[in-house]
Design a protein around this motif. Sequence first.
Motif, PDB file in Angstrom:
ATOM      1  N   SER A 191      45.129  41.375  40.963  1.00 55.43           N
ATOM      2  CA  SER A 191      45.659  40.030  41.195  1.00 55.43           C
ATOM      3  C   SER A 191      44.531  39.018  41.363  1.00 55.43           C
ATOM      4  N   ILE A 192      43.456  39.401  42.036  1.00 57.35           N
ATOM      5  CA  ILE A 192      42.293  38.514  42.173  1.00 57.35           C
ATOM      6  C   ILE A 192      41.714  38.216  40.793  1.00 57.35           C
ATOM      7  N   SER A 193      41.593  39.240  39.974  1.00 59.35           N
ATOM      8  CA  SER A 193      41.034  39.072  38.631  1.00 59.35           C
ATOM      9  C   SER A 193      41.941  38.203  37.771  1.00 59.35           C
ATOM     10  N   CYS A 194      43.243  38.409  37.874  1.00 56.36           N
ATOM     11  CA  CYS A 194      44.197  37.601  37.100  1.00 56.36           C
ATOM     12  C   CYS A 194      44.105  36.131  37.487  1.00 56.36           C
ATOM     13  N   LEU A 195      44.024  35.866  38.788  1.00 60.15           N
ATOM     14  CA  LEU A 195      43.928  34.486  39.239  1.00 60.15           C
ATOM     15  C   LEU A 195      42.606  33.860  38.800  1.00 60.15           C
ATOM     16  N   SER A 196      41.524  34.607  38.913  1.00 65.10           N
ATOM     17  CA  SER A 196      40.214  34.099  38.515  1.00 65.10           C
ATOM     18  C   SER A 196      40.192  33.737  37.033  1.00 65.10           C
ATOM     19  N   VAL A 197      40.725  34.616  36.197  1.00 58.86           N
ATOM     20  CA  VAL A 197      40.763  34.350  34.755  1.00 58.86           C
ATOM     21  C   VAL A 197      41.661  33.155  34.453  1.00 58.86           C
ATOM     22  N   ALA A 198      42.812  33.077  35.117  1.00 60.18           N
ATOM     23  CA  ALA A 198      43.733  31.954  34.891  1.00 60.18           C
ATOM     24  C   ALA A 198      43.094  30.630  35.289  1.00 60.18           C
ATOM     25  N   ILE A 199      42.354  30.638  36.390  1.00 61.67           N
ATOM     26  CA  ILE A 199      41.672  29.413  36.829  1.00 61.67           C
ATOM     27  C   ILE A 199      40.616  29.006  35.816  1.00 61.67           C
ATOM     28  N   LYS A 200      39.833  29.963  35.353  1.00 60.97           N
ATOM     29  CA  LYS A 200      38.802  29.660  34.367  1.00 60.97           C
ATOM     30  C   LYS A 200      39.402  29.133  33.066  1.00 60.97           C
ATOM     31  N   PHE A 201      40.559  29.644  32.722  1.00 63.11           N
ATOM     32  CA  PHE A 201      41.193  29.251  31.465  1.00 63.11           C
ATOM     33  C   PHE A 201      41.904  27.910  31.562  1.00 63.11           C
ATOM     34  N   ASN A 202      42.498  27.629  32.731  1.00 65.17           N
ATOM     35  CA  ASN A 202      43.446  26.511  32.790  1.00 65.17           C
ATOM     36  C   ASN A 202      43.044  25.366  33.708  1.00 65.17           C
ATOM     37  N   GLU A 203      42.053  25.567  34.568  1.00 65.51           N
ATOM     38  CA  GLU A 203      41.665  24.520  35.503  1.00 65.51           C
ATOM     39  C   GLU A 203      40.357  23.864  35.070  1.00 65.51           C
ATOM     40  N   LYS A 204      40.126  22.664  35.534  1.00 62.97           N
ATOM     41  CA  LYS A 204      38.905  21.934  35.194  1.00 62.97           C
ATOM     42  C   LYS A 204      37.708  22.446  35.985  1.00 62.97           C
ATOM     43  N   SER A 205      37.948  22.950  37.178  1.00 67.95           N
ATOM     44  CA  SER A 205      36.869  23.495  38.003  1.00 67.95           C
ATOM     45  C   SER A 205      37.241  24.900  38.445  1.00 67.95           C
ATOM     46  N   THR A 206      36.232  25.723  38.676  1.00 67.97           N
ATOM     47  CA  THR A 206      36.467  27.115  39.044  1.00 67.97           C
ATOM     48  C   THR A 206      36.215  27.321  40.533  1.00 67.97           C
ATOM     49  N   LEU A 207      36.536  28.509  40.999  1.00 71.95           N
ATOM     50  CA  LEU A 207      36.304  28.900  42.384  1.00 71.95           C
ATOM     51  C   LEU A 207      35.406  30.128  42.405  1.00 71.95           C
ATOM     52  N   SER A 208      34.625  30.256  43.449  1.00 73.88           N
ATOM     53  CA  SER A 208      33.791  31.444  43.582  1.00 73.88           C
ATOM     54  C   SER A 208      34.668  32.632  43.963  1.00 73.88           C
ATOM     55  N   MET A 209      34.134  33.827  43.782  1.00 76.66           N
ATOM     56  CA  MET A 209      34.894  35.029  44.127  1.00 76.66           C
ATOM     57  C   MET A 209      35.187  35.087  45.617  1.00 76.66           C
ATOM     58  N   ASP A 210      34.282  34.572  46.423  1.00 79.60           N
ATOM     59  CA  ASP A 210      34.512  34.551  47.869  1.00 79.60           C
ATOM     60  C   ASP A 210      35.622  33.570  48.229  1.00 79.60           C
ATOM     61  N   GLU A 211      35.648  32.434  47.554  1.00 78.57           N
ATOM     62  CA  GLU A 211      36.689  31.439  47.825  1.00 78.57           C
ATOM     63  C   GLU A 211      38.062  31.976  47.470  1.00 78.57           C
ATOM     64  N   ILE A 212      38.166  32.687  46.351  1.00 77.63           N
ATOM     65  CA  ILE A 212      39.460  33.200  45.911  1.00 77.63           C
ATOM     66  C   ILE A 212      40.036  34.196  46.902  1.00 77.63           C
ATOM     67  N   GLN A 213      39.170  34.969  47.539  1.00 77.51           N
ATOM     68  CA  GLN A 213      39.638  36.013  48.456  1.00 77.51           C
ATOM     69  C   GLN A 213      39.968  35.399  49.815  1.00 77.51           C
ATOM     70  N   VAL A 214      41.001  34.567  49.806  1.00 79.72           N
ATOM     71  CA  VAL A 214      41.416  33.894  51.025  1.00 79.72           C
ATOM     72  C   VAL A 214      42.191  34.851  51.908  1.00 79.72           C
ATOM     73  N   GLU A 215      42.524  34.362  53.072  1.00 80.32           N
ATOM     74  CA  GLU A 215      43.278  35.161  54.033  1.00 80.32           C
ATOM     75  C   GLU A 215      44.584  35.648  53.422  1.00 80.32           C
ATOM     76  N   GLY A 216      44.928  36.876  53.717  1.00 80.11           N
ATOM     77  CA  GLY A 216      46.174  37.427  53.196  1.00 80.11           C
ATOM     78  C   GLY A 216      45.973  38.691  52.395  1.00 80.11           C
ATOM     79  N   LEU A 217      44.723  39.016  52.093  1.00 83.42           N
ATOM     80  CA  LEU A 217      44.423  40.250  51.370  1.00 83.42           C
ATOM     81  C   LEU A 217      44.102  41.377  52.354  1.00 83.42           C
ATOM     82  N   ASN A 218      44.455  42.572  51.982  1.00 83.74           N
ATOM     83  CA  ASN A 218      44.124  43.734  52.806  1.00 83.74           C
ATOM     84  C   ASN A 218      42.721  44.247  52.528  1.00 83.74           C
TER      85      ASN A 218
END
Length: 291
Positions: free
Chosen positions: A123-150
Amino acid sequence: MVCECMDNLLCDEVWLSNSENTFEEEVGDFVSLKSYENKEFEETFALYLEKEASSLTEQDYAKYLQSNNLFVPRCRVIQWLLKCGSHFNLSFGTVFLAVNYLDRFVSICQSNDWKYWMLELLSISCLSVAIKFNEKSTLSMDEIQVEGLNYSFESSVILKMELILLKALGWHLNSVTSYSFLEIVDSDFLESHLYHKFISPATELLLQATLDQKMLEFRPSIIGISALWCTLEHLFPQTSDTYIAYIMRLLNQSQKDDMIKCHELMQRQSSFWCENQRHCPLSPTTVLLNT
């Protein structure tokens, strides 16, 4: 059957819409929509129907999830994707792409030994790829791993998973999702001020549908148009039948049959009214956590 993990979810009004866009506000006794005969819409609609075939999961995906007890884990990671959409104020298109990538990958792999940490990494990888593909700016891997993951993962591990994901998807990232069919209902189809009132509740129905296992049997086009149907008939009851009849003419008989089934299901599992004067589906598959 709905996902057990969604029982306590609440609507996130900030990400979805402001209160003035909820179903509780009166649109008016009668609204005259724009002429529904729209050649550009018809051409785009037909193109999306054609492209949709390359964006689908493998056959019997729902049966695979059920036989491997993956419905609830899938709901949990999609819940996390929706939270990220709200937290980072991502476009809805990005979130729907991430869900599409996840479902397509899981359906392609057909592993019998999924662990929850694998789904979180995916799910992290899917979101990262979707952001890179569809958003104007990207997020770092640390930023993506927000609270809520085990689990937490090193950037190198996520990047390796991204490559595995891309290869499995055949590098096909421009997926047609259910949200794609809302995006083409633009100001050429509705007056701009009416489109603003329409898009928020229709999108909420689609977000809710991502968490409903029964919706997995329908194509994105069917789900998207069902949300359009449900929203139009509530906002514009005196004119909605004309517009839906127009769209139905663009479908074949099999698609029409699926449309009726999906529309009935969406109506049963959604409520447009709350006693506390707030738009919030009564279904336990309510779509967003407050962040």
